[in-house]
Design an enzyme around this catalytic site. Structure first.
Site, short mmCIF file in Angstrom:
data_model
loop_
_atom_site.label_atom_id
_atom_site.label_comp_id
_atom_site.label_asym_id
_atom_site.label_seq_id
_atom_site.Cartn_x
_atom_site.Cartn_y
_atom_site.Cartn_z
N GLY A 93 -10.61 -9.34 -1.31
CA GLY A 93 -9.24 -9.59 -0.44
C GLY A 93 -8.93 -10.84 -0.86
O GLY A 93 -7.98 -11.20 -1.20
N LYS A 99 -20.72 -16.16 0.82
CA LYS A 99 -22.12 -16.10 0.68
C LYS A 99 -22.88 -15.13 -0.41
O LYS A 99 -22.30 -14.32 -0.74
CB LYS A 99 -22.80 -15.29 2.10
CG LYS A 99 -22.25 -16.10 3.10
CD LYS A 99 -22.64 -15.17 4.55
CE LYS A 99 -22.45 -15.97 5.61
NZ LYS A 99 -22.55 -15.28 6.78
N GLY A 122 -13.85 -3.61 -0.14
CA GLY A 122 -15.07 -3.01 -0.35
C GLY A 122 -15.51 -1.91 -1.19
O GLY A 122 -16.63 -1.65 -1.51
N ARG A 159 0.87 -1.38 -0.04
CA ARG A 159 -0.27 0.00 -0.13
C ARG A 159 0.96 1.37 -0.02
O ARG A 159 0.59 2.33 -0.54
CB ARG A 159 -0.98 -0.01 1.22
CG ARG A 159 -1.98 -1.19 0.90
CD ARG A 159 -3.03 -1.06 2.16
NE ARG A 159 -4.12 -1.80 1.75
CZ ARG A 159 -4.94 -2.31 2.78
NH1 ARG A 159 -4.78 -2.09 4.15
NH2 ARG A 159 -6.02 -2.97 2.35
P1 AMP Z 1 -15.90 -13.87 0.60
O1 AMP Z 1 -15.18 -13.11 1.65
O2 AMP Z 1 -17.54 -13.65 0.52
O3 AMP Z 1 -15.30 -13.52 -0.77
O4 AMP Z 1 -15.62 -15.15 1.13
C1 AMP Z 1 -14.41 -15.82 0.94
C2 AMP Z 1 -14.29 -17.17 1.74
O5 AMP Z 1 -15.33 -18.09 1.41
C3 AMP Z 1 -12.92 -17.79 1.82
O6 AMP Z 1 -12.46 -17.82 3.04
C4 AMP Z 1 -13.23 -18.97 1.43
O7 AMP Z 1 -12.50 -20.12 2.35
C5 AMP Z 1 -14.80 -19.27 1.41
N1 AMP Z 1 -15.35 -20.28 0.74
C6 AMP Z 1 -15.24 -20.50 -0.46
N2 AMP Z 1 -15.93 -21.53 -1.20
C7 AMP Z 1 -16.67 -21.94 -0.02
C8 AMP Z 1 -17.37 -23.31 0.22
N3 AMP Z 1 -17.50 -24.06 -0.86
N4 AMP Z 1 -17.87 -23.48 1.57
C9 AMP Z 1 -17.59 -22.76 2.47
N5 AMP Z 1 -16.73 -21.72 2.53
C10 AMP Z 1 -16.24 -21.43 1.18
#
Ligand code: AMP
Length: 421
Positions: A379, A223, A402, A36
């Site tokens: 991230g 999610k 974000g 950064r």
């Molecule tokens: P996000 O911050 O929403 O981009 O989510 C990233 C996180 O999603 C990472 O820490 C991954 O380990 C998790 N992730 C990816 N695929 C899966 C899955 N099939 N089941 C549970 N967690 C997941």
């Protein structure tokens, strides 16, 4: 709108909002990743090379309006000095007499670093010093008080300089004193974005406004609920939407599939169906994983098997995309001219479930070498790109997870609108 390229900083003091929110070693407080700081260098160098001086301001961590030694920006001094190749002066405060005096004494070619902005609750405009048992009226009064003193805070920061540069994209979605409010105190021709924000905006606008088709968005991560607004906005723009990661299973279950104990947001099943309907109406092809690597526990050493995503055995959870899915996704990526990627395809932090994300990262690098424009943000997808040493092989890696998501959602970012009118 003023631009940093056109502006001559000769003899001018510039107050620059940088993002020096860098990771520090917990024992020695040394900077462990200076990415950064390096990101702010082109802007700092332009100011100094023009014959101007720079007053740098940033936050570090979340001190919540309190002075906390571990969050002092004094810890970044030597890393900044090394990169700008000169001694810099540190004020130890933002608002006191010292900052005022040092700013006034600043000579062309010199750099002054203010203390962590978030040591002052005025920066975020939040009444952090309120007791837990405060009544609603007390909360309201405290908020009004902070907002009032925020005006003085912003005014004083602005008084240190002749012009304002915002180069902290990571906080551009916050309406804080240093990221947005301060801009009001400078005439339009005396406020501008730094080079980093310019690059971010250029990359995002290229994808949102001028995407060469076919345009593919790859959305992964945990999610659906975190990504829904982004997905909805993208459905008006993309040709292909690739879904991956944990959110896969909300889509699979919504369509009647068996998902074992995979991650699922039960309250988002209808929403998943609505997304699929909207995609159909907009002629967007949606690619959802068809096969997966399953685990019997959310554990790096879990037992694994493979199955179709809609036939996940009871007691198992899908943690990465399978071979057929990888083949289908890489084919779509290969044929795309613009690709936006946010969120991993699986639990890539665990080696057993990292393959899908790694292969997608490599496919993006290959598509880039074949002429596609590829933008990676958020991230975890950035971490996946870095882990595979591919940052130089894709078109642009965003520095603000974000902020980038909010921009793609179509929201106005306060730090951007304060300058771009
Ligand atoms: P996000 O911050 O929403 O981009 O989510 C990233 C996180 O999603 C990472 O820490 C991954 O380990 C998790 N992730 C990816 N695929 C899966 C899955 N099939 N089941 C549970 N967690 C997941």
């Amino acid at each position: 709108m003023q631009t940093i390229d056109k502006f001559n900083f000769s003899g001018k003091r510039a107050i620059v909002r940088v993002d020096f929110n860098v990771p520090l070693n917990k024992q020695t407080f040394e900077v462990t990743d200076d990415t950064r700081i390096r990101g702010a260098l082109p802007t700092i160098n332009k100011i100094l090379n023009d014959g101007g001086s720079a007053i740098l301001m940033s936050h570090l961590g979340r001190p919540n309006g309190e002075v906390q030694e571990k969050y002092s920006l004094k810890h970044v001094i030597s890393a900044v000095e090394k990169l700008v190749s000169k001694k810099i002066t540190f004020t130890g405060d933002c608002m006191g007499e010292n900052a005022k005096k040092l700013a006034a004494a600043l000579k062309p070619g010199e750099v002054l670093l203010l203390e962590n902005l978030r040591f002052y609750e005025e920066e975020e405009g939040k009444p952090y010093h309120l007791g837990e048992n405060a009544t609603d009226d007390e909360k309201k009064a405290a908020k009004a008080k902070v907002k009032e003193s925020q005006k003085n805070f912003v005014k004083q920061l602005a008084s240190y300089a002749d012009c304002y540069v915002n180069d902290a994209f990571g906080t551009a979605h916050r309406a804080h004193a240093s990221t947005a409010l301060i801009a009001e105190y400078f005439d339009d021709n005396k406020k501008m974005f730094g080079y980093l924000i310019n690059k971010e905006l250029e990359a995002m606008d290229k994808v949102l406004l001028k995407a060469e088709k076919p345009f593919t968005a790859i959305m992964g991560g945990a999610k659906v609920s975190d990504k829904i607004l982004v997905i909805e906005n993208l459905l008006n723009k993309v040709d292909n939407l690739i879904i991956g990661g944990g959110m896969t299973y909300t889509f699979i279950k919504a369509q009647g599939g068996k998902i074992g104990k995979s991650l699922c947001e039960e309250d988002k099943l209808d929403l998943a169906l609505q997304i699929l309907e909207k995609a159909k109406a907009n002629n967007v092809k949606v690619y959802i994983p068809t096969d997966a690597i399953n685990a019997d526990a959310f554990d790096a050493n879990a037992n694994t098997n493979t199955s179709k995503t809609n036939e996940t055995p009871d007691g198992w959870m899908g943690l990465d995309i399978g071979e057929d899915t990888i083949a289908a996704f890489t084919e779509v990526i290969k044929n795309s001219k613009t690709i936006l990627w946010n969120g991993p395809m699986g639990v890539f932090e665990m080696e057993k479930f990292a393959q899908g994300t790694t292969v997608i990262a490599k496919a993006l690098a290959e598509a880039t070498s074949n002429g596609a424009f590829t933008l990676i943000g958020g991230g975890d997808s950035v971490a996946a790109i870095n882990k595979n040493k591919l940052a130089e092989k894709v078109s642009y890696v965003s520095t603000g997870g974000g902020a980038m998501l909010e921009y793609i959602e179509g929201k106005q970012l306060p730090g951007i609108t304060a300058i771009r009118k």
